[in-house]
Design a protein around this motif. Structure first.
Motif, short mmCIF file in Angstrom:
data_model
loop_
_atom_site.label_atom_id
_atom_site.label_comp_id
_atom_site.label_asym_id
_atom_site.label_seq_id
_atom_site.Cartn_x
_atom_site.Cartn_y
_atom_site.Cartn_z
N GLY A 31 -1.06 19.15 9.91
CA GLY A 31 -2.45 19.54 10.12
C GLY A 31 -2.54 20.38 11.38
N PRO A 32 -3.74 20.76 11.77
CA PRO A 32 -3.91 21.60 12.96
C PRO A 32 -3.45 20.91 14.24
CG PRO A 32 -6.04 21.04 11.99
CD PRO A 32 -4.99 20.49 11.10
N LEU A 33 -3.40 19.59 14.24
CA LEU A 33 -2.99 18.85 15.44
C LEU A 33 -1.72 18.04 15.23
CD1 LEU A 33 -6.50 17.58 16.58
CD2 LEU A 33 -5.24 19.57 17.40
N GLY A 34 -1.02 18.26 14.14
CA GLY A 34 0.21 17.53 13.87
C GLY A 34 0.25 16.98 12.46
N LYS A 35 1.28 16.16 12.22
CA LYS A 35 1.50 15.60 10.89
C LYS A 35 0.41 14.62 10.49
CE LYS A 35 5.74 14.10 8.99
NZ LYS A 35 7.06 13.53 9.20
N LEU A 36 0.01 14.67 9.22
CA LEU A 36 -0.99 13.75 8.68
C LEU A 36 -0.25 12.54 8.12
CD1 LEU A 36 -3.24 16.29 6.75
CD2 LEU A 36 -3.42 15.54 9.13
N GLU A 37 -0.16 11.47 8.92
CA GLU A 37 0.64 10.34 8.48
C GLU A 37 0.00 8.99 8.75
OE1 GLU A 37 4.38 10.74 10.45
OE2 GLU A 37 3.49 10.76 12.44
N HIS A 38 -1.20 8.95 9.31
CA HIS A 38 -1.85 7.68 9.61
C HIS A 38 -3.06 7.48 8.71
CE1 HIS A 38 0.67 7.11 13.11
NE2 HIS A 38 0.49 8.39 13.35
N ALA A 39 -3.04 6.39 7.94
CA ALA A 39 -4.13 6.10 7.01
C ALA A 39 -5.26 5.37 7.74
CB ALA A 39 -3.62 5.24 5.86
N LEU A 40 -6.48 5.69 7.38
CA LEU A 40 -7.66 4.99 7.88
C LEU A 40 -8.36 4.38 6.68
CD1 LEU A 40 -9.11 7.61 10.37
CD2 LEU A 40 -7.72 5.61 10.90
N ASP A 57 0.84 -1.20 0.00
CA ASP A 57 0.00 0.00 0.00
C ASP A 57 0.87 1.25 0.00
OD1 ASP A 57 -1.82 2.03 0.36
OD2 ASP A 57 -2.88 1.04 1.99
N PRO A 58 0.75 2.11 -1.04
CA PRO A 58 1.58 3.31 -1.09
C PRO A 58 1.30 4.27 0.07
CG PRO A 58 0.04 3.28 -2.93
CD PRO A 58 -0.10 1.98 -2.19
N GLU A 59 0.14 4.17 0.71
CA GLU A 59 -0.14 5.03 1.86
C GLU A 59 0.71 4.63 3.06
OE1 GLU A 59 -2.49 7.68 0.16
OE2 GLU A 59 -2.17 7.72 2.30
N GLU A 60 1.14 3.39 3.10
CA GLU A 60 1.89 2.89 4.25
C GLU A 60 3.35 2.66 3.92
OE1 GLU A 60 0.68 2.56 7.27
OE2 GLU A 60 -1.32 3.12 6.65
N GLY A 61 3.68 2.45 2.66
CA GLY A 61 5.04 2.07 2.30
C GLY A 61 5.89 3.25 1.88
N ASP A 62 6.87 2.96 1.04
CA ASP A 62 7.80 4.00 0.61
C ASP A 62 7.37 4.67 -0.68
OD1 ASP A 62 9.45 3.55 2.75
OD2 ASP A 62 10.58 1.98 1.71
N GLY A 63 6.17 4.37 -1.17
CA GLY A 63 5.69 4.99 -2.39
C GLY A 63 5.37 6.46 -2.16
N PRO A 64 4.96 7.16 -3.19
CA PRO A 64 4.66 8.58 -3.04
C PRO A 64 3.49 8.78 -2.09
CG PRO A 64 3.92 7.79 -5.18
CD PRO A 64 4.68 6.67 -4.53
N ARG A 65 3.65 9.73 -1.19
CA ARG A 65 2.58 10.05 -0.25
C ARG A 65 2.39 11.55 -0.26
NH1 ARG A 65 3.36 7.05 5.35
NH2 ARG A 65 3.22 9.21 5.92
N PHE A 66 1.21 11.97 -0.64
CA PHE A 66 0.96 13.40 -0.71
C PHE A 66 0.82 14.01 0.67
CE2 PHE A 66 -0.55 11.67 -4.74
CZ PHE A 66 0.28 12.36 -5.57
N SER A 67 0.44 13.21 1.67
CA SER A 67 0.28 13.78 3.00
C SER A 67 1.58 13.73 3.81
CB SER A 67 -0.83 13.06 3.76
OG SER A 67 -0.48 11.71 3.98
N ARG A 68 2.64 13.15 3.27
CA ARG A 68 3.89 13.07 4.01
C ARG A 68 4.42 14.48 4.23
NH1 ARG A 68 8.23 9.25 1.70
NH2 ARG A 68 6.79 7.77 2.57
N GLY A 69 4.69 14.80 5.47
CA GLY A 69 5.28 16.09 5.78
C GLY A 69 4.29 17.23 5.88
#
Length: 145
Positions: free
Chosen positions: A55-64, A40-52
């Motif tokens: 958000g208002p409460l911290g980094k957006l890095e956990h996929a649901l 899954d590119p959201e979890e792996g080393d693939g491109p992630r648009f939310s990396r870095g």
């Protein structure tokens, strides 16, 4: 509805099925979940648009993730279209509204508003900040008004 597989995809699927045929169903589910998580590119080393992106409460890095029926999916995509947003943003707004009582978009606007108010308060306290302005007609000196 699932799109038909290409010839290469069918070959890969058949190979995976041949490897998994001897496992019990719960083991197959665990193996496939593991493989999906790894690929899954959201979890792996693939491109992630939310990396870095903060958000208002911290980094957006956990996929649901979740699964829904086709009718609900169609209605959800229609809602996204009517609100001129994408499914990811709409899901994020729903989660934030459920957990925090305000959508993600509302929280971002509030954060930006607070930052603007803080900047204005600082400007009133210490005066405008930034580099001095120069006026060529004034001999290159500081601008007077």
């Amino acid at each position: 509805m699932v799109a038909p597989l290409t010839k290469n995809e069918r070959t890969a699927a058949n190979q995976v099925l041949a490897l998994l045929h001897h496992l019990p169903p719960e083991s197959v589910a665990r193996v496939l979940t593991h493989v999906e998580h790894v690929l899954d590119p959201e979890e792996g080393d693939g491109p992630r648009f939310s990396r870095g992106i903060a958000g208002p409460l911290g980094k957006l890095e956990h996929a649901l993730k979740t699964k829904v029926d086709e009718h609900t999916h169609t209605l959800f995509l229609q809602q996204c279209s009517m609100q001129s947003t994408d499914a990811s943003n709409q899901l994020r707004n729903c989660v934030y509204a459920l957990v925090h009582g305000r959508s993600y978009d509302q929280m971002v606007v509030e954060k930006l508003s607070h930052e603007a108010q803080r900047t204005q308060a600082l400007a009133k306290l210490i005066g405008p900040f930034g580099g001095p302005e120069f006026d060529g007609a004034n001999g290159g000196g500081a601008r007077t008004e």
